[in-house]
Design a protein around this motif. Structure first.
Motif, mmCIF file in Angstrom:
data_model
loop_
_atom_site.group_PDB
_atom_site.id
_atom_site.type_symbol
_atom_site.label_atom_id
_atom_site.label_comp_id
_atom_site.label_asym_id
_atom_site.label_seq_id
_atom_site.Cartn_x
_atom_site.Cartn_y
_atom_site.Cartn_z
ATOM 1 N N VAL A 10 0.846 -1.139 -0.026
ATOM 2 C CA VAL A 10 -0.078 -0.041 0.110
ATOM 3 C C VAL A 10 0.862 1.413 -0.116
ATOM 4 O O VAL A 10 0.538 1.972 -0.588
ATOM 5 N N ILE A 11 1.839 1.302 0.661
ATOM 6 C CA ILE A 11 2.836 2.493 0.832
ATOM 7 C C ILE A 11 3.379 2.721 -0.505
ATOM 8 O O ILE A 11 3.601 3.813 -0.816
ATOM 9 N N VAL A 12 3.820 1.666 -1.104
ATOM 10 C CA VAL A 12 4.443 1.792 -2.408
ATOM 11 C C VAL A 12 3.437 2.355 -3.378
ATOM 12 O O VAL A 12 3.792 3.335 -4.196
ATOM 13 N N ASP A 13 2.403 1.830 -3.376
ATOM 14 C CA ASP A 13 1.290 2.152 -4.419
ATOM 15 C C ASP A 13 0.835 3.636 -4.157
ATOM 16 O O ASP A 13 0.712 4.579 -5.034
ATOM 17 N N VAL A 14 0.779 4.120 -2.763
ATOM 18 C CA VAL A 14 0.459 5.265 -2.358
ATOM 19 C C VAL A 14 1.564 6.213 -2.864
ATOM 20 O O VAL A 14 1.346 7.477 -3.506
ATOM 21 N N TRP A 15 3.019 6.081 -2.801
ATOM 22 C CA TRP A 15 3.702 6.813 -3.035
ATOM 23 C C TRP A 15 3.896 6.945 -4.698
ATOM 24 O O TRP A 15 4.197 8.265 -5.153
ATOM 25 N N MET A 16 3.594 5.904 -5.336
ATOM 26 C CA MET A 16 3.653 5.980 -6.803
ATOM 27 C C MET A 16 2.560 6.723 -7.543
ATOM 28 O O MET A 16 2.601 7.594 -8.479
ATOM 29 N N TRP A 17 1.409 6.662 -6.899
ATOM 30 C CA TRP A 17 -0.068 7.286 -7.599
ATOM 31 C C TRP A 17 -0.718 8.371 -6.918
ATOM 32 O O TRP A 17 -1.645 8.716 -7.506
ATOM 33 N N THR A 18 -0.477 8.568 -5.716
ATOM 34 C CA THR A 18 -0.969 9.855 -5.231
ATOM 35 C C THR A 18 -0.629 11.072 -6.327
ATOM 36 O O THR A 18 -1.550 11.835 -6.321
ATOM 37 N N PRO A 19 0.632 11.055 -6.873
ATOM 38 C CA PRO A 19 0.732 12.097 -7.753
ATOM 39 C C PRO A 19 -0.423 12.296 -8.987
ATOM 40 O O PRO A 19 -0.843 13.408 -9.272
ATOM 41 N N PHE A 20 -0.751 11.315 -9.105
ATOM 42 C CA PHE A 20 -1.735 11.198 -10.435
ATOM 43 C C PHE A 20 -3.140 11.734 -9.971
ATOM 44 O O PHE A 20 -3.749 12.457 -10.581
#
Ligand code: ATP
Ligand code: MG
Lengths: 310, 364
Positions: free
Chosen positions: A178-188
């Motif tokens: 979850v942390i990685v996904d949030v890191w990656m896709w929050t900018p979107f």
């Protein structure tokens, strides 16, 4: 059109006569390669896998597909394990999309205020989104490494002996992803919110200030309803992606430890390409996921339309 | 209700003045119109009064209380924007209720007040619709209702009719005036339409190039313009302004015309421009009349028949055209010579260099 000599100021007439390709030919030249690729890679597998989902086919057996009706679907839907994978995926989607939405919207609200270097900062924040998921998986593996990764150090565990091993502990692995996904896709999510926010005209806030609305009231009654359509689109995209979560999960844990991060997409992969190579079952599972995604998307889209109209 | 006072209020954007130091007192219940051509600083002035724009210097007082640095929401004013500024995601009813909800009024009070203003503005039938589905006139009514519903101390309106069709403007103009009479609320109304200003204002503030040119009642700015700008800007067509030369108590006008200065004016004129000097003679079209033995003459250049009256364009000399309004039913042939007389009580004089009006008696 090719038969008619047309005045063309940019090329000489003799050149035109030799080189002339009709519009129709050009049209075919452009469309067919794409169309053929699309049919081979998308359309054909789509229908072929639908057929396979009703068979007991396996790519490594030398037997031709044998029709088994709904057996694969029934088996999947009756399997307790499978439901736990769905529950896991749902939990993952909820956590991941929820955090991305909250943080992304928050960042958008901050970056909406123009300050020195706000443009530069926005670009910087967008970088994770542009990376390849495989690369992201690989280097977060290093970041999470209990011996020399920087993540534990940053959150305060300076002694590797007692530090959590994020990717190896069943109760932590899902959060790590979850942390990685949030890191990656929050900018979107942030990007979509930012464009929604910048489309709200200033005069609405001026009118609200005149109407003596507090900042809080303005946020709830103007900002939120005005960005809602775009925010919901961001949530829709991220939810669909979360249900299909595969690449980063594969890169980080491969579904493990055990089945702690075994999302349905990973399970499809496992069925299809590990052990027995159960192509038929994998296809059936893929179709179940597809139906769920379509159903969820429709709910969202209805909500988006309602937000648009009010 | 409030008295609004501007003391040396000014606004600069960078180095450029949008409003030069300005003094203005608006009395309780007064309807004041800010009038001027595009870009003269009307909106900026209004926005400073509302608090949507900060002042560069000066003070703004409401009922003697200094509000210069107060937030718009602390000034208890309503603002009607030129392009309505309605909340597009809310229905008309929700738009009108917004200021009351923002103040945490009870549901019952909101319901009752919204219905009340809706009835007043005759928009009860459109309350359920969104702004996007409404005509310009109805949108503006909703915007007015949103301003009225809170019963603020003052109304500020920035060209509220600017986006409407000509036909519609006239009836809305009457409606707004009617509302003002009923509510008797201090109102500042911005427009660049001088007819609107004349029709609505208790007083008019004429602005040009960031400077207040004149403050006065419609009759004052019409009959006694403070300078050439106001003389030209007010009235359609504006005041006739003819360059002349004063000598021996007579002003020599273009086209060989000689205009004997009325006795009462002579000392003031001579004091202003000397015994001999240039002076600008101004008179409204209705201050002149076509009479057979009139002392002045011009060539008939064009004639506009309006039924009730006729507007004659007379050329005194090449490019010196004046307008004469006559109620007499006459049709003069083009290029014939028309003789006219001026009503001495309605003639004004201006200084050619300062462009300011010359007053009959020296003013304190
Ligand atoms: N935010 C701003 N930044 C810079 N200059 C501005 C700003 N707002 C207004 N101005 C300038 O100040 C001057 C006065 O503008 P203002 O809008 O007050 O004019 P106005 O009389 O309302 O004109 P209009 O009839 O066109 O609405 C103009 O020259 C305008 O370009
Ligand atoms: Mg303006």
């Amino acid at each position: 059109m090719s038969a008619l000599p047309q005045p063309n100021p940019t090329s000489s007439s003799s050149q035109r006569a030799r080189r002339q390709i009709s519009d129709r030919t050009i049209l075919h030249l452009f469309i067919w390669p794409t169309l053929i690729l699309l049919i081979l890679i998308n359309i054909f597998p789509l229908f072929y896998s639908l057929y396979l989902s009703f068979t007991n086919y396996s790519v490594i057996s030398n037997k031709p597909p044998e029709w088994v009706g709904f057996a694969n679907f029934i088996r999947m839907l009756n399997s307790e394990e499978m439901w736990s994978y769905f529950a896991l995926t749902g939990r993952y989607a909820l956590l991941s999309v929820g955090l991305q939405t909250g943080i992304g919207f928050g960042l958008a609200l901050l970056l909406r205020e123009k300050f020195k270097a706000s443009g530069f900062l926005t670009t910087l924040i967008l970088i994770p989104m542009m990376l390849s998921p495989v690369v992201v998986g690989l280097f977060w593996k290093l970041i999470f490494n209990p011996a020399y990764g920087i993540f534990n150090y940053l959150i305060g565990f300076t002694n590797p002996a007692v530090a959590p091993d994020w990717l190896a502990q069943p109760d932590l692995a899902l959060f790590a992803i979850v942390i990685v996904d949030v890191w990656m896709w929050t900018p979107f999510v942030m990007l979509l919110c930012l464009s929604g926010l910048s489309a709200i005209p200033d005069y609405l806030y001026e009118a609200a200030a005149i109407d003596r609305a507090s900042s809080w009231f303005q946020f709830w009654r103007i900002t939120l309803p005005q960005v809602a359509p775009l925010l919901l689109i961001a949530v829709l995209f991220r939810t669909i992606e979360a249900f299909k979560a595969f690449d980063v999960v594969m890169g980080l844990t491969g579904g493990g430890p055990g089945t702690a991060t075994n999302t349905v997409a990973i399970e499809i992969y496992r069925q299809a390409f590990l052990g027995q190579f159960r192509t038929g079952r994998a296809s059936a599972l893929a179709y179940i996921v597809l139906i769920i995604i379509i159903a969820v998307s429709n709910l969202y889209i209805r909500q988006i339309n309602r937000a648009r109209e009010g | 209700m409030a008295t609004i006072e501007l003391q040396q209020v000014e606004k600069k954007f960078g180095e450029a003045y949008a409003v030069k130091p300005m003094n203005l007192t608006i009395h309780d219940g007064e309807f004041v119109v800010l009038l001027g051509p595009s870009g003269c600083g009307k909106t900026t002035t209004l926005r400073m009064i509302s608090g949507l724009e900060t002042v560069t210097d000066g003070r703004i007082l409401f009922d003697g209380r200094d509000v210069t640095w107060l937030h718009p929401s602390d000034r208890d004013i309503a603002f009607v924007f030129q392009f309505f500024a309605l909340y597009s995601h809310m229905t008309a009813r929700q738009n009108i209720a917004f200021p009351l909800q923002a103040q945490g009024e009870s549901r019952a009070v909101i319901e009752q007040r919204v219905n009340e203003v809706a009835r007043m503005l005759r928009i009860e039938h459109i309350l359920g619709q969104r702004p996007g589905a409404l005509s310009g006139g109805d949108q503006q009514r909703v915007a007015l209702a949103r301003a009225l519903v809170r019963r603020p101390a003052a109304f500020l309106m920035d060209e509220p009719l600017g986006a409407l069709d000509a036909d519609f403007r006239e009836s809305m103009r009457a409606e707004i005036k009617q509302l003002h009479i009923a509510q008797h609320a201090t109102t500042i109304y911005v427009t660049h339409d001088q007819i609107e200003a004349m029709a609505m204002g208790d007083r008019i503030v004429v602005m040009s190039d960031a400077v207040v040119q004149q403050i006065g009642t419609p009759a004052e700015v019409y009959h006694n313009p403070a300078n050439l700008f106001v003389a030209r800007f007010i009235g359609s067509p504006g005041m006739n302004l003819v360059r002349g030369r004063l000598a021996d108590g007579v002003i020599h006008l273009p086209g060989g015309n000689a205009y004997p200065v009325p006795e009462a004016w002579l000392p003031a004129l001579q004091q202003a421009v000397g015994r001999e000097g240039e002076v600008i003679v101004g008179f409204r079209p209705e201050a002149a009349d076509i009479v057979d033995d009139g002392p002045l003459a011009g060539r008939v250049y064009a004639e506009d028949l309006y039924g009730g009256y006729t507007m004659l364009h007379l050329e005194l000399e090449t490019d010196e055209i004046i307008h004469v309004r006559t109620n007499r039913q006459l049709i003069l042939p083009i290029d014939s010579t028309a003789r006219f007389a001026l009503d001495p009580a309605m003639v004004r004089f201006f200084h050619p260099q300062t462009e300011a009006a010359i007053h009959q008696e020296a003013r304190p």
